[in-house]
Design an enzyme around this catalytic site. Structure first.
Site: not given
Length: 376
Positions: A15, A75, A94, A96, A118, A198, A240, A270, A301
């Site tokens: 990407r 990333k 991102y 993380h 994120e 959940d 998350l 992540d 992914m």
């Protein structure tokens, strides 16, 4: 502002942080865009396509990082990129960080203004810059799981949707957010027997209504998770907590109770992963087995589908990036509370509560970090 788009260096990550179209949005507002040579090739964008929009193509990542006021990536930087980061430089990508202390320490030490996709969060608690990649990862998790259920890939030899006269696979999705909903949608569409677990019963009601009874819903508890996982052929981890480490909801004991050849896909990896037995993997070496259970824990992914991933990501990140470039990061954060929540490290201070908690610290108030007030 000079906006830099380096090539991604994470394993099999194709990407890119800006498409030619999104780069043109920066240029139209008077900004300069530097693109590392061949950065867009993996997503189908040639250097010529960027040049046609007015971008400057530069040969090396070192030059991009050295000249740019703001770096736009996909990333998080890896260790080889840490020395390239400059004090005061804006990093928009991102991150993380709660699962990555070395990067957190590097951002603090080098004084980078780190804004993470994120943790940008709207008043309705949705995560607009995470959502498209969550959609990709959720849908991919079922493709991946179906592949690794094949005996040739180490699985128990089950067709996800079964056939007439033969039962389909049992798929358990832990977490009913964007990832989980997309995973359940694809699994149910392929004919699997799907259960979503959940904590939020209202969310389960919503999923039950929108999926027209094609999936089962189950309120989360340790017992329910253990029972469901023990029967599952495929388990998707999609939990998350924005900015924070993922809770370990599937214990090693639960994994030990699973059948050999069953498959686990930890989309939460992540953020540290939601299976106790998870550890990060990469596309070139994506799986490992514990007690015969196949674990897929690739940390990027969506990098496997870069054309879709890049387009989906830049659709939502570009307006925020343009605002940062046009207003300056301080005014952009002041004007947009959602974007302000994306701030993770500012002037060498951790300002994101989930990240601070992960490392036993207390987050510094964003305005104090901007004002240069050093934490005790």
């Amino acid at each position: 502002m000079i906006v830099g788009v380096p090539a991604e260096v994470k394993d099999n990550e194709a990407r890119v942080g800006a498409t030619p179209g999104s780069a043109s949005d920066y240029i139209a507002r008077g900004h300069t865009v530097l693109v590392q040579a061949n950065a867009g090739n993996g997503s189908g964008y040639s250097d010529a396509a960027y040049s046609a929009q007015g971008c400057e193509i530069v040969d090396t990542a070192e030059e991009v990082w050295a000249r740019a006021d703001m770096i736009v990536k996909v990333k998080e930087p890896i260790a080889s990129e840490y020395p390239l980061m400059r004090r005061g430089q804006v990093l928009f990508t991102y991150l993380h960080l709660a699962a990555d202390k070395p990067l957190t320490d590097a951002l603090v030490e080098r004084g980078v203004q780190a804004i993470a996709y994120e943790t940008v969060q709207l008043p309705n608690r949705s995560l607009p810059l995470l959502t498209p990649m969550s959609e990709v990862a959720g849908r991919m998790s079922i493709q991946v799981g179906a592949t690794y259920l094949q005996q040739t890939h180490g699985g128990e030899g089950i067709l996800l949707g079964g056939i007439p006269g033969v039962l389909p696979a049992e798929v358990v999705v832990i977490g009913g957010g964007v990832v989980g909903a997309n995973a359940a949608k694809i699994a149910a569409g392929m004919g699997a027997n799907v259960t979503i677990i959940d904590l939020n019963v209202e969310r389960l009601r919503y999923l039950d209504d929108t999926m027209s009874g094609k999936v089962h819903t189950l309120a989360s508890s340790r017992m329910h998770i253990a029972e469901a996982v023990a029967k599952a052929d495929l388990v998707i981890g999609s939990v998350l907590i924005p900015g924070a480490r993922a809770p370990k909801l599937v214990t090693a004991d639960m994994v030990e109770a699973m059948r050999p050849g069953s498959v686990m896909v930890d989309v939460a990896i992540d953020q540290g992963g939601c299976f106790e037995t998870s550890r990060p993997t990469k596309h070139s070496d994506p799986v490992f087995e514990i007690n015969g259970v196949v674990h897929y824990c690739v940390t990027n992914m969506p990098g496997a589908v870069p054309r879709t991933g890049t387009q989906g990501l830049t659709n939502v990140t570009t307006p925020y990036g343009v605002a940062i470039a046009s207003k300056g990061w301080q005014k952009a954060l002041a004007d947009d509370q959602a974007l302000a929540l994306g701030a993770n490290v500012i002037n060498g201070q951790i300002v994101q509560p989930g990240v601070a908690t992960a490392f036993g610290k207390t987050a510094v108030a964003l305005q104090d970090a901007i004002d240069g007030k050093v934490s005790a």
